[in-house]
Scaffold this motif. Sequence first.
Motif, PDB file in Angstrom:
ATOM      1  N   SER A 120       0.733  -1.085  -0.101  1.00 38.75           N
ATOM      2  CA  SER A 120       0.147   0.056  -0.059  1.00 38.75           C
ATOM      3  C   SER A 120       0.729   1.372   0.028  1.00 38.75           C
ATOM      4  N   LEU A 121       0.457   2.458  -0.479  1.00 41.41           N
ATOM      5  CA  LEU A 121       0.863   3.512  -0.439  1.00 41.41           C
ATOM      6  C   LEU A 121       1.217   3.981   1.022  1.00 41.41           C
ATOM      7  N   GLY A 122       0.217   3.661   1.977  1.00 40.75           N
ATOM      8  CA  GLY A 122       0.310   4.083   3.352  1.00 40.75           C
ATOM      9  C   GLY A 122       1.657   3.391   4.025  1.00 40.75           C
ATOM     10  N   TYR A 123       1.954   2.230   3.602  1.00 41.66           N
ATOM     11  CA  TYR A 123       3.107   1.468   4.127  1.00 41.66           C
ATOM     12  C   TYR A 123       4.431   1.993   3.654  1.00 41.66           C
ATOM     13  N   ALA A 124       4.324   2.441   2.339  1.00 42.24           N
ATOM     14  CA  ALA A 124       5.513   3.074   1.698  1.00 42.24           C
ATOM     15  C   ALA A 124       5.958   4.518   2.325  1.00 42.24           C
ATOM     16  N   ILE A 125       4.664   5.207   2.518  1.00 36.65           N
ATOM     17  CA  ILE A 125       4.875   6.425   3.394  1.00 36.65           C
ATOM     18  C   ILE A 125       5.752   6.238   4.599  1.00 36.65           C
ATOM     19  N   ALA A 126       5.058   5.441   5.510  1.00 36.90           N
ATOM     20  CA  ALA A 126       5.423   5.018   6.980  1.00 36.90           C
ATOM     21  C   ALA A 126       6.649   4.443   6.857  1.00 36.90           C
ATOM     22  N   ALA A 127       7.518   3.601   5.619  1.00 43.13           N
ATOM     23  CA  ALA A 127       8.489   3.093   5.858  1.00 43.13           C
ATOM     24  C   ALA A 127       9.635   4.274   5.494  1.00 43.13           C
ATOM     25  N   GLY A 128       9.165   5.357   4.693  1.00 42.22           N
ATOM     26  CA  GLY A 128      10.014   6.361   4.316  1.00 42.22           C
ATOM     27  C   GLY A 128      10.398   7.327   5.525  1.00 42.22           C
ATOM     28  N   VAL A 129       9.237   7.439   6.244  1.00 43.77           N
ATOM     29  CA  VAL A 129       9.108   8.231   7.724  1.00 43.77           C
ATOM     30  C   VAL A 129      10.198   7.707   8.667  1.00 43.77           C
ATOM     31  N   SER A 130       9.916   6.389   8.569  1.00 42.93           N
ATOM     32  CA  SER A 130      11.039   5.436   9.476  1.00 42.93           C
ATOM     33  C   SER A 130      12.516   5.598   9.207  1.00 42.93           C
ATOM     34  N   GLN A 131      12.599   5.605   7.890  1.00 43.18           N
ATOM     35  CA  GLN A 131      14.055   5.527   7.336  1.00 43.18           C
ATOM     36  C   GLN A 131      14.734   6.808   7.711  1.00 43.18           C
TER      37      GLN A 131
END
Length: 320
Positions: free
Chosen positions: A37-48
């Motif tokens: 999901s795009l939501g997961y990609a956004i969360a992963a980017g924030v986390s990184q």
Amino acid sequence: MKSLKVGAVAACLAMFSGAGALAQSGPVAVGTLPQGSLGYAIAAGVSQVVSENTDVSMRAVGQGGSSVFIPALNRGEIDFSTSNTFEAVFATQGTGNFEGNANPNVRVAALLQPFEVGIMVAADSDITSLEDLRGQPFPVGYTRQRLVGVMQDAVFDAVGMSSDDLDGVPVPNFVEGAKLLAQGSVVGVMLAPGSGVVRQTMAQTPVRFISVIEGEDAAAAVAQSLPGSYVGRVEPVERLPEITEPVDLIGYQYALLTHAEADEEVVYSVVKALYENKESLIESHGSFRRFDPDAMAFQVEGASLHPGAERFYREVGILE
């Protein structure tokens, strides 16, 4: 069995909790939607970006839907989650997809980027409007992603329709709905352009999006149902082959949420890292090109900022 599954998920999320300290024993969790999901990609980017620029080690934890990770956030079992402005209102007040189940400890940490959601159909379909979906097999229920059902109801209500006007096919989430669309078992599904799920579906069958908000009356009705939402016009661009013509979708701001008891210094450090590292966010995922650091503190009536985030925004002058 259902309660056991929810309990297991909560335990899994709790293992990632930072317990409100910068020097945590394990990663701080960001509860979010499933991988793909795009939501997961956004969360992963924030986390990184947070992990690379602070003492906070952060990890995205994909789950079936916000009905799992937002209550966990409210209880302090995780310190962050992604969602959107109107779900923050729903969760806090116990309305919408959280009807009768208020989560008063939910707080907004930052707005991350504008987001659009609409209805995707097969490219060779003769469906061009919501009215064309009457009597057609279409996903309903969304037992693990109730918010999708709330958004879907909002656009149908705005044109005088409801799920009763569809040949409803129960699904747990949009991922399963997309699979059914690829198989030809349903005629459409509610999704976000540019998401991994859309790309996966296109690998099996060409798709396109249709407008879901047409006219000022419909726009006002949707905004009433989804606080803080607006008409999100999406134009055809090379990176979005699923957008074959300009379409008007549900627009809203995607947000990083936290809870009232989250450590103020942790939240301060997280939003500071995001504010100062737009280029790194873009490198993590192209959707962050739309991230505006000066809009991180935008407020929606019915949802509250966390004090740690508010302190930083006042210091840099983007919140009076």
